[in-house]
Design an enzyme around this catalytic site. Structure first.
Site, mmCIF file in Angstrom:
data_model
loop_
_atom_site.group_PDB
_atom_site.id
_atom_site.type_symbol
_atom_site.label_atom_id
_atom_site.label_comp_id
_atom_site.label_asym_id
_atom_site.label_seq_id
_atom_site.Cartn_x
_atom_site.Cartn_y
_atom_site.Cartn_z
ATOM 1 N N GLU A 77 0.788 -1.228 0.000
ATOM 2 C CA GLU A 77 0.000 0.000 0.000
ATOM 3 C C GLU A 77 0.821 1.279 0.000
ATOM 4 O O GLU A 77 0.353 2.305 -0.500
ATOM 5 C CB GLU A 77 -0.932 0.009 1.227
ATOM 6 C CG GLU A 77 -1.961 -1.102 1.251
ATOM 7 C CD GLU A 77 -3.005 -0.923 0.158
ATOM 8 O OE1 GLU A 77 -3.248 0.221 -0.267
ATOM 9 O OE2 GLU A 77 -3.574 -1.936 -0.276
ATOM 10 N N SER A 334 -30.403 -29.385 51.094
ATOM 11 C CA SER A 334 -29.469 -29.944 52.076
ATOM 12 C C SER A 334 -28.017 -29.563 51.818
ATOM 13 O O SER A 334 -27.128 -30.022 52.544
ATOM 14 C CB SER A 334 -29.585 -31.478 52.074
ATOM 15 O OG SER A 334 -30.868 -31.877 52.522
#
Length: 650
Positions: A77, A334
């Site tokens: 680029e 429990s």
């Protein structure tokens, strides 16, 4: 004013004007606002949340991508990126000449800095926009380093659809973060940024392949980019055929920590384990009644950190998938009993070998019954806890005091939620209050941690404030009692307990070894009963499967250790069999012998207690077959000794 003054004054005026314009019209950086990444304890991506508007965009720097990607990007680029001030006069002159010569735009002449400016402030592609990009590029170069400008590009480069930035593109197209991209994959993401609509690999594979190969053909002047062999190999790599779903593990926890803000948010969770438990929970859900949900928690109790949190079936509204069920208030049944027994042992109200009465009894207007409506008669406290009998537990709470029990639960991080205006009472022993899975995990981490309570963390680095709420010996005694074989098989040497709330609305199972605590909740989020549901039938099989997924603990089995490290005549020792003994299967029953320690003693084989006279220091054991076995002896103070033996054929 001299000759130099005639030149310097206009230059200074231009510089001042440029400075004022830059301050009055600074670059707009709002598009850099990213979505959020939720990370596991090793920095791996657990889950992601999009930026505003539903765009997948994540902050990305040059440190987050392979050097090859940066080299390829600059080569393809903007070859002079490191040398120009944001605008490349040679590239602009070339683009202008090509335009004049051909009558159309052949190349735009944009530098990576100009591209970054365009990504920050998208505009129509025309000459006016190009001039603005040039100005913005100079501004960016004055404000940011070259690597920071590359970071803008890496964060915002379009990747097709609602994907922006190479991090989002990497996750969506390859299913992994950009640091793990190979050169061909990096080249595809660079190519996509040029024309994301026309180069999507799932829609335009031939165009995508050609663009990728063109990027791979670029090389930088330095030799740090790709060799020709790299390019040839990259061109043979297949393109992705579909867009992948974004990572979404631990979605409830991800939303929880995302509220704290930040682009990348670390957690204490473990991605491979979280993924495995989520898969297992989804499979288990298929076997459960309709509208039933599962919540799972796994914690490292030494670090007091969560490793797994499954808050339910995210997105399934029939199962309240939007709710985090690890935070839902439910009745623990429990499952509170181990903590109650540990407090009773600590207070001297009973001992594991003390005989308790499991017989019909009325406490004023309260007459508890066991789950099966029957009574066991005379039974030791240890067996009453193992069998989860109700009346002995209520009797112990009556002697201990509900207020004292509730205060200890609160100190351990699990303050019971009672009806408005209600005070703790005897039903608390059987789950007569509200709590959450995370709070119950804190209780069991306290037992596993020998009586020391600390909050369980989801974020790393939190302040640790340990508080002793139980004597270590009491916690070890309970751990020894709960260490028994799993019903129907499963990992050996795990301390575990189940719980079932009234009417089968909540099924619980908890287990711990020397490294981890695991908690399971199964029920309907709306609180409606599940006929026949119990913690043992629904939650226990899931607990066994989760424990089987965990990495081996440093020393599996009982969470116990000698009360003192000093050697002496009273130290508990296993005399026979010695460690690594080879036993013959034809020798008949084996006599296990111990010395030292405080009686009564408990002998266990692979975590399962064997019957014997508890006042004696020996027990008879008949090996069930060939193989390896772990022999453990536990005394009344929680000291233990063990040996691994092998039974071989004669």
């Amino acid at each position: 004013m001299g000759v130099w003054g005639k030149f310097i004054s206009p230059i200074l005026a231009v510089l001042v004007l440029a400075f004022v314009v830059d301050r009055v019209f600074p670059p707009d950086l709002t598009r850099l606002t990213p979505g959020q990444e939720i990370l596991d304890r090793e920095g791996r991506t657990l889950s992601v949340l999009p930026a505003l508007g539903g765009t997948w965009r994540f902050a990305t720097t040059t440190r987050d991508v392979p050097p090859d990607l940066v080299a390829l990007l600059i080569a393809a680029e903007d070859g002079r990126f490191r040398r120009h001030p944001g605008v490349d006069p040679f590239a602009l002159a070339r683009a202008a000449w090509q335009w004049v010569r051909t009558g159309r735009v052949v190349s735009g002449g944009s530098t990576l800095t100009m591209q970054a400016a365009r990504l920050l402030e998208p505009r129509p592609r025309n000459l006016r926009s190009k001039l603005i990009e040039i100005v913005r590029a100079v501004q960016l170069e004055a404000r940011f380093s070259k690597d920071e400008i590359l970071g803008i590009w890496l964060t915002l480069a379009p990747q097709g659809g609602n994907l922006e930035g190479v991090r989002a593109g990497s996750l969506a197209w390859f299913g992994r973060p950009p640091a793990r991209l190979d050169p061909a994959e990096a080249a595809l993401l660079i190519a996509l940024a040029r024309r994301p609509g026309a180069l999507r690999p799932d829609r335009h594979p031939e165009a995508s392949r050609a663009a990728r190969d063109a990027v791979l053909a670029h090389r930088t002047a330095a030799s740090t980019a790709l060799t020709s062999a790299d390019r040839t190999q990259g061109q043979a790599v297949a393109l992705p055929t579909h867009r992948r779903a974004m990572p979404r593990y631990a979605p409830h926890s991800a939303r929880e920590v995302a509220r704290l803000g930040g682009a990348r948010i670390p957690t204490t969770l473990d991605l491979p384990l979280q993924r495995a438990v989520e898969t297992m929970a989804a499979q288990a859900l298929e076997t459960l009644p309709e509208r039933t949900a599962i919540a799972v928690a796994v914690a490292d109790h030494a670090a007091r950190e969560f490793r797994v949190l499954v808050g339910g079936t995210f997105g399934d509204e029939q199962r309240a998938g939007s709710l985090d069920l690890t935070l839902a208030t439910r009745s623990p049944g429990s499952a509170l009993k181990p903590f109650l027994y540990a407090m009773a042992f600590e207070a001297g109200l009973t001992r594991p070998e003390t005989v308790l009465a499991d017989l019909p009894f009325r406490f004023a207007t309260y007459a508890p019954e066991n789950f099966d409506r029957g009574f066991a008669g005379q039974i030791t406290a240890a067996d009453a806890l193992r069998q989860s009998l109700n009346l002995p537990a209520v009797a112990l709470l009556d002697r201990l005091g509900p207020l004292r029990f509730a205060a200890a639960l609160k100190a351990a991080g699990a303050a019971p939620r009672l009806a408005p205006g209600a005070a703790p009472s005897l039903p608390l022993a059987l789950g007569g209050a509200g709590t959450t899975l995370r709070e119950m995990m804190a209780l069991y981490a306290t037992l596993a941690g020998e009586g020391v309570a600390e909050p369980l963390q989801l974020r790393p680095g939190g302040a640790r404030v340990p508080v002793r709420v139980l004597e270590a010996s009491a916690a070890r005694q309970v751990a020894g009692i709960l260490t028994q074989g799993f019903p129907g098989g499963g990992p050996a040497g795990i301390a575990w307990k189940t719980g079932t709330s009234w009417g089968g609305r909540d099924a619980w199972a908890f287990g711990f070894d020397r490294a981890h605590v695991v908690g399971i909740w199964i029920g309907r989020p709306d609180g409606t009963p599940i006929p026949g549901a119990t913690g043992r039938s629904l939650a226990m099989p899931v607990l066994a499967r989760v424990m089987g997924l965990l990495p081996p603990a440093p020393l599996t089995g009982l969470r116990v250790r000698p009360a003192s490290n000093e050697a002496g005549a009273d130290r508990l020792r296993l005399l026979f069999p010695p460690p690594e003994a080879q036993l013959s299967d034809a020798a008949g029953p084996v006599t296990l012998r111990a010395m030292g320690g405080q009686r009564p003693l408990t002998f266990l084989v692979d975590g399962q207690p064997i019957a014997h006279e508890r006042a004696r220091r020996e027990a008879s054991w008949q090996p069930p077959g060939l193989g390896f076995f772990r022999i453990t002896v536990l005394d009344a103070q929680g000291q233990s000794a063990r040996a691994e033996v092998r039974v071989r054929a004669e």
